[in-house]
Design a protein around this motif. Structure first.
Motif, PDB file in Angstrom:
ATOM      1  N   ASN A  39      86.870 -21.845  17.526  1.00  0.00           N
ATOM      2  CA  ASN A  39      87.040 -22.642  18.749  1.00  0.00           C
ATOM      3  C   ASN A  39      85.922 -23.653  18.940  1.00  0.00           C
ATOM      4  N   HIS A  72      86.783  -7.005  23.147  1.00  0.00           N
ATOM      5  CA  HIS A  72      87.736  -7.843  23.887  1.00  0.00           C
ATOM      6  C   HIS A  72      87.002  -8.598  24.991  1.00  0.00           C
ATOM      7  N   TRP A  73      86.125  -7.895  25.680  1.00  0.00           N
ATOM      8  CA  TRP A  73      85.338  -8.513  26.739  1.00  0.00           C
ATOM      9  C   TRP A  73      84.435  -9.603  26.164  1.00  0.00           C
ATOM     10  N   SER A  75      84.972 -11.229  23.403  1.00  0.00           N
ATOM     11  CA  SER A  75      85.846 -12.321  22.953  1.00  0.00           C
ATOM     12  C   SER A  75      86.176 -13.267  24.092  1.00  0.00           C
ATOM     13  N   ARG A  76      86.441 -12.712  25.235  1.00  0.00           N
ATOM     14  CA  ARG A  76      86.778 -13.548  26.395  1.00  0.00           C
ATOM     15  C   ARG A  76      85.599 -14.439  26.777  1.00  0.00           C
ATOM     16  N   ILE A  77      84.416 -13.888  26.752  1.00  0.00           N
ATOM     17  CA  ILE A  77      83.221 -14.672  27.060  1.00  0.00           C
ATOM     18  C   ILE A  77      83.032 -15.769  26.010  1.00  0.00           C
ATOM     19  N   VAL A  79      85.305 -17.244  23.984  1.00  0.00           N
ATOM     20  CA  VAL A  79      86.338 -18.285  24.090  1.00  0.00           C
ATOM     21  C   VAL A  79      86.096 -19.145  25.327  1.00  0.00           C
ATOM     22  N   ASN A  80      85.775 -18.531  26.453  1.00  0.00           N
ATOM     23  CA  ASN A  80      85.505 -19.310  27.665  1.00  0.00           C
ATOM     24  C   ASN A  80      84.293 -20.215  27.505  1.00  0.00           C
ATOM     25  N   THR A  81      83.264 -19.744  26.813  1.00  0.00           N
ATOM     26  CA  THR A  81      82.084 -20.573  26.569  1.00  0.00           C
ATOM     27  C   THR A  81      82.452 -21.776  25.711  1.00  0.00           C
TER      28      THR A  81
END
Length: 192
Positions: A39, A72-73, A75-77, A79-81
Motif C-alpha cells: 500500500n 489483524h489489529w 494490519s488495520r493500523i 493500512v490506515n497509516t
C-alpha cells in the motif's frame, strides 16, 4: 508466536516490559513491512512508513482489546497509516530532486549557480522541469499558471475564458506562485 505467547507478550508489554515489546516488534515487523510495501504511497520510504506503523502500534497497545487477532489489529493500523499518507501526498504533492531526470537536475544546478540564459538542451529540460513543478498544483491552479505564464493571457482574458472573476484569478495566481516557489525552494535546498 502462538496466540497464547502473543497475549502474554501483550500483557507484559502493557506493563512496560521492554523485552516483551521487542518480541512483539520482531513478531509484527515482517507483516507490517509486507502491508506497507503493498500500500506504499508514491513518494514515501517503505522503511520510514513501516517504522511509523510500529511506533503507532507500540504507543497504542493499551487500546488493543483482544477481540480480534493481534496481527489483524496491526494490519488495520498499517493500512490506515498508508491511506493517510496517500491522502496527505495527494493534497500536498512534493517534487524531490531524486524525482527529476539528469537533465532536469542539471537545470536546477545551473540555475543555482547562475540564473543566466540557458542553452537549447537546457531549455528543453527546463520546460520538463516546469511541467513537473506544475503537476504539484491543483488542476485549476495548473490551468491558471499555464494560461497566465506559458500562453501569456491577461487576467481579464483568463477571467473571460474560465468564468472566474478577476479577484479570484488574482488570488489563485498568488497562491499558485507561492506553491511553485515552495516546490522550487525545496529542490534548491536538496541541491545544496
Amino acid at each position: 508466536m502462538t496466540d497464547v505467547e502473543v497475549k502474554a507478550c501483550l500483557a507484559r508489554g502493557r506493563e512496560g516490559d521492554e523485552k516483551a515489546i521487542l518480541e512483539l516488534f520482531h513478531y509484527m515487523h515482517p507483516h507490517v513491512a509486507k502491508l506497507v510495501h503493498a500500500n506504499l504511497p508514491a513518494k514515501e520510504s517503505a522503511e520510514d512508513l513501516t517504522q511509523q506503523v510500529c511506533i503507532k502500534v507500540m504507543g497504542n497497545l493499551h487500546q488493543f482489546s483482544g477481540k480480534v487477532p493481534f496481527l489483524h489489529w496491526v494490519s488495520r493500523i498499517a493500512v490506515n497509516t498508508c491511506l493517510n499518507q496517500i491522502r496527505y501526498e495527494r493534497h500536498r504533492p512534493e517534487i524531490r530532486l531524486a524525482d527529476l531526470s539528469e537533465e532536469e537536475a542539471g537545470v536546477v544546478e545551473h540555475l543555482a549557480v547562475s540564473p543566466n540564459e540557458l542553452d537549447s538542451s537546457e531549455k528543453v529540460a527546463a520546460a520538463e522541469l516546469v511541467d513537473k513543478l506544475l503537476q504539484a498544483l491543483r488542476p485549476a491552479d495548473r490551468l491558471l499558471m499555464r494560461l497566465m505564464y506559458l500562453e501569456g493571457h491577461t487576467i481579464e482574458e483568463i477571467s473571460s475564458l474560465t468564468g472566474w472573476n478577476t479577484a479570484l484569478v488574482k488570488v489563485r495566481a498568488f497562491r499558485a506562485r507561492v506553491q511553485l516557489r515552495k516546490q522550487y525552494g525545496m529542490l534548491m535546498k536538496e541541491n545544496l
